[in-house]
Write a protein that holds these residues in place. Structure first.
Motif, PDB file in Angstrom:
ATOM      1  N   VAL A   1     -23.621  85.473 -52.608  1.00  0.00           N
ATOM      2  CA  VAL A   1     -24.001  84.369 -51.724  1.00  0.00           C
ATOM      3  C   VAL A   1     -23.226  84.354 -50.403  1.00  0.00           C
ATOM      4  O   VAL A   1     -23.823  84.147 -49.335  1.00  0.00           O
ATOM      5  N   PRO A   2     -21.900  84.570 -50.395  1.00  0.00           N
ATOM      6  CA  PRO A   2     -21.182  84.512 -49.115  1.00  0.00           C
ATOM      7  C   PRO A   2     -21.669  85.523 -48.088  1.00  0.00           C
ATOM      8  O   PRO A   2     -21.458  85.334 -46.887  1.00  0.00           O
TER       9      PRO A   2
ATOM     10  N   TRP B   1     -24.648  70.881 -58.639  1.00  0.00           N
ATOM     11  CA  TRP B   1     -25.834  71.667 -58.294  1.00  0.00           C
ATOM     12  C   TRP B   1     -26.449  71.275 -56.949  1.00  0.00           C
ATOM     13  O   TRP B   1     -27.351  71.921 -56.469  1.00  0.00           O
ATOM     14  N   ARG B   2     -25.949  70.221 -56.366  1.00  0.00           N
ATOM     15  CA  ARG B   2     -26.521  69.742 -55.112  1.00  0.00           C
ATOM     16  C   ARG B   2     -25.466  69.749 -54.011  1.00  0.00           C
ATOM     17  O   ARG B   2     -24.356  69.266 -54.190  1.00  0.00           O
ATOM     18  N   GLY B   3     -25.827  70.313 -52.862  1.00  0.00           N
ATOM     19  CA  GLY B   3     -24.943  70.344 -51.718  1.00  0.00           C
ATOM     20  C   GLY B   3     -25.510  69.528 -50.572  1.00  0.00           C
ATOM     21  O   GLY B   3     -26.472  68.764 -50.744  1.00  0.00           O
TER      22      GLY B   3
ATOM     23  N   TRP C   1     -35.547  72.462 -47.574  1.00  0.00           N
ATOM     24  CA  TRP C   1     -34.769  72.630 -48.813  1.00  0.00           C
ATOM     25  C   TRP C   1     -34.577  74.106 -49.137  1.00  0.00           C
ATOM     26  O   TRP C   1     -35.488  74.914 -49.025  1.00  0.00           O
ATOM     27  N   LEU C   2     -33.352  74.433 -49.563  1.00  0.00           N
ATOM     28  CA  LEU C   2     -33.018  75.800 -49.961  1.00  0.00           C
ATOM     29  C   LEU C   2     -32.374  75.763 -51.340  1.00  0.00           C
ATOM     30  O   LEU C   2     -31.381  75.057 -51.564  1.00  0.00           O
ATOM     31  N   VAL C   3     -32.940  76.523 -52.278  1.00  0.00           N
ATOM     32  CA  VAL C   3     -32.394  76.632 -53.627  1.00  0.00           C
ATOM     33  C   VAL C   3     -31.794  78.028 -53.803  1.00  0.00           C
ATOM     34  O   VAL C   3     -32.510  79.030 -53.743  1.00  0.00           O
ATOM     35  N   VAL C   4     -30.498  78.096 -53.994  1.00  0.00           N
ATOM     36  CA  VAL C   4     -29.809  79.366 -54.222  1.00  0.00           C
ATOM     37  C   VAL C   4     -29.840  79.651 -55.718  1.00  0.00           C
ATOM     38  O   VAL C   4     -29.193  78.968 -56.514  1.00  0.00           O
TER      39      VAL C   4
ATOM     40  N   GLU D   1     -21.625  73.675 -47.645  1.00  0.00           N
ATOM     41  CA  GLU D   1     -20.332  73.422 -48.262  1.00  0.00           C
ATOM     42  C   GLU D   1     -20.376  73.482 -49.784  1.00  0.00           C
ATOM     43  O   GLU D   1     -19.505  72.981 -50.462  1.00  0.00           O
ATOM     44  N   LEU D   2     -21.398  74.129 -50.323  1.00  0.00           N
ATOM     45  CA  LEU D   2     -21.555  74.156 -51.775  1.00  0.00           C
ATOM     46  C   LEU D   2     -20.817  75.315 -52.431  1.00  0.00           C
ATOM     47  O   LEU D   2     -20.412  75.224 -53.576  1.00  0.00           O
ATOM     48  N   PHE D   3     -20.611  76.429 -51.670  1.00  0.00           N
ATOM     49  CA  PHE D   3     -20.017  77.632 -52.260  1.00  0.00           C
ATOM     50  C   PHE D   3     -18.672  77.967 -51.631  1.00  0.00           C
ATOM     51  O   PHE D   3     -18.452  77.731 -50.446  1.00  0.00           O
ATOM     52  N   THR D   4     -17.798  78.563 -52.444  1.00  0.00           N
ATOM     53  CA  THR D   4     -16.510  79.042 -51.958  1.00  0.00           C
ATOM     54  C   THR D   4     -16.686  80.438 -51.359  1.00  0.00           C
ATOM     55  O   THR D   4     -17.754  81.036 -51.447  1.00  0.00           O
ATOM     56  N   GLU D   5     -15.624  80.971 -50.787  1.00  0.00           N
ATOM     57  CA  GLU D   5     -15.682  82.289 -50.159  1.00  0.00           C
ATOM     58  C   GLU D   5     -15.945  83.410 -51.168  1.00  0.00           C
ATOM     59  O   GLU D   5     -16.453  84.466 -50.795  1.00  0.00           O
ATOM     60  N   ASP D   6     -15.608  83.196 -52.438  1.00  0.00           N
ATOM     61  CA  ASP D   6     -15.853  84.230 -53.440  1.00  0.00           C
ATOM     62  C   ASP D   6     -17.178  84.033 -54.176  1.00  0.00           C
ATOM     63  O   ASP D   6     -17.430  84.668 -55.200  1.00  0.00           O
ATOM     64  N   GLY D   7     -18.038  83.167 -53.629  1.00  0.00           N
ATOM     65  CA  GLY D   7     -19.397  83.054 -54.148  1.00  0.00           C
ATOM     66  C   GLY D   7     -19.584  82.143 -55.333  1.00  0.00           C
ATOM     67  O   GLY D   7     -20.594  82.219 -56.034  1.00  0.00           O
TER      68      GLY D   7
END
Length: 427
Positions: A352-353, A377-379, A159-162, A360-366
């Protein structure tokens, strides 16, 4: 104390992790999730995990908790919302704190919070990469240690929590001719007080809460601030009807649609503040709450700057087109002025990027992708994000509780399976 006992049972100690890492040739399989970031969001999810007796490892690039609040905020900063809307899970603010806690109050609260739940981050660990290893069903997180010649360690967990936040890196727009400006240029993250700008003409680029409050601070210290406004902005009184504007809005949203609440807020704002457009602050077409939902941009909650704008002590100027050499700045309307200093109150962005290599939780702009299949909140593959909802500390606390409960369920299932396998092998 229940929280302390749970934390002592669940938190990985830095010394143990370092020993395992050294023995493992730079790779450490940690117990429980890896949390990236020791700001309010990271502390909140760690505390919530400790309540479930789930171990965790917190990686933090700075040398202490809440780096943004400790090292990159101005002296007069207070929470813009009442303390009841800024509490982290399980622990309220002390009763003797003011309604709007100061920066130093908030830092004291966070330090006590971390101590209460025995959250001991691994400091000066800069995460450089995180990728999901499908074959091993593990997140592999690479971090460089500042205190050991940049030694790189790989931490692995299911598990990874950003939790590195929406405000990890400063944003400074590119303005033509900036390198030719002879005066001082700084980002708001380096601004502490207007004291050293006394008697100086200061251009503040940006009209958000920080830009407004720095202009107020500059005025109070004898400087002459000019605020450059590029687009429309909603200015609301911090309080209406003897209570916080945010609190009024939250109550109304339980019963009324957002457009109607926005109309009400703007009507009251006009009654209290007057017409902001007469003084150069054009209101956007969308209402303040709608804009917050769509873009994440908060309205300005006035703490005193508005009266100085009306009196002319804070002057509104258009968007900067370029710097002209020497101390000159040219605006998009063609006018030019000279300034002794320029402060970019242009905010921050996620980083983040730069290090999250897949997921697949974040877009290219973070930013977290909207409309996740199950939650925001969950990916996939045990990936979580806390503190990216655009709902401030209140949203971060809700994300932390959700993520911790979800991880705890999986942790307990793994522990039960391991216990069952051990029983079978002993028969």
């Amino acid at each position: 104390m229940q929280e302390q006992a749970a934390a002592n049972a669940g938190n990985n100690s830095p010394s143990r992790l370092e020993a395992e890492s050294s023995a493992g040739g730079g790779c450490c399989l940690v117990h429980g999730p890896i949390i990236v970031g020791a700001g309010p969001s990271g502390l909140a999810v760690a505390a919530a995990l400790s309540r479930h007796a789930v171990p965790f490892t917190v990686l933090e690039r700075s040398d202490g908790i809440a780096d943004l609040w400790t090292n990159r905020t101005y002296d007069r900063l207070r929470l813009h919302l009442p303390k009841v809307f800024c509490e982290l899970p399980h622990v309220g603010f002390p009763a003797d704190f003011p309604t709007y806690p100061t920066k130093h109050d908030f830092l004291r609260y966070l330090r006590n919070y971390a101590e209460r739940f025995a959250v001991s981050p691994l400091f000066e660990r800069t995460v450089t990469a995180a990728r999901y290893d499908a074959a091993a069903a593990l997140w592999r997180v690479t971090a460089a240690a500042a205190d050991d010649g940049g030694r790189v360690t790989e931490y692995a967990s299911p598990w990874l929590v950003v939790a590195s936040g929406e405000n990890a890196e400063v944003v400074v727009p590119k303005v033509k001719g900036r390198e030719r400006f002879a005066g001082e240029v700084l980002h708001s993250s380096a601004y502490r007080s207007g004291e050293r700008f006394k008697g100086m003409r200061v251009l503040v680029v940006g009209c958000g809460n920080s830009g407004m409050e720095m202009c107020l601070d500059l005025c109070e210290h004898g400087a002459m601030p000019f605020m450059s406004v590029r687009s429309g902005v909603h200015v609301l009184p911090r309080e209406m009807f003897g209570t916080s504007t945010f609190g009024v809005a939250m109550k109304l949203l339980k019963w009324l649609p957002i457009k109607l609440v926005d109309r009400f807020l703007l009507l009251v704002a006009k009654m209290v503040l007057g017409d902001t457009e007469k003084h150069g602050l054009r209101r956007p077409k969308l209402g303040p709450l709608e804009i917050k939902n769509v873009t994440g941009k908060s309205p300005v909650l006035d703490v005193g700057a508005w009266s100085l704008i009306k009196s002319g002590n804070i002057k509104i100027v258009p968007e900067v087109e370029s710097f002209t050499g020497g101390n000159g700045a040219r605006f998009v309307d063609g006018n030019e002025m000279d300034f002794d200093a320029v402060i970019f109150a242009t905010g921050y962005k996620s980083n983040v990027p730069a290090w999250l290599k897949d997921g697949e939780l974040f877009t290219e702009d973070g930013k977290p992708k909207a409309q996740q299949a199950t939650s925001s909140w969950r990916g996939p593959n045990g990936l979580y994000c806390v503190g990216f909802s655009g709902r401030g500390l209140l949203g971060a606390g809700a994300d932390a509780l959700n993520a911790a409960a979800d991880i705890a369920g999986k942790w307990q299932a793994v522990a039960a399976a391991a216990a069952g396998a051990k029983m079978i092998s002993s028969v």
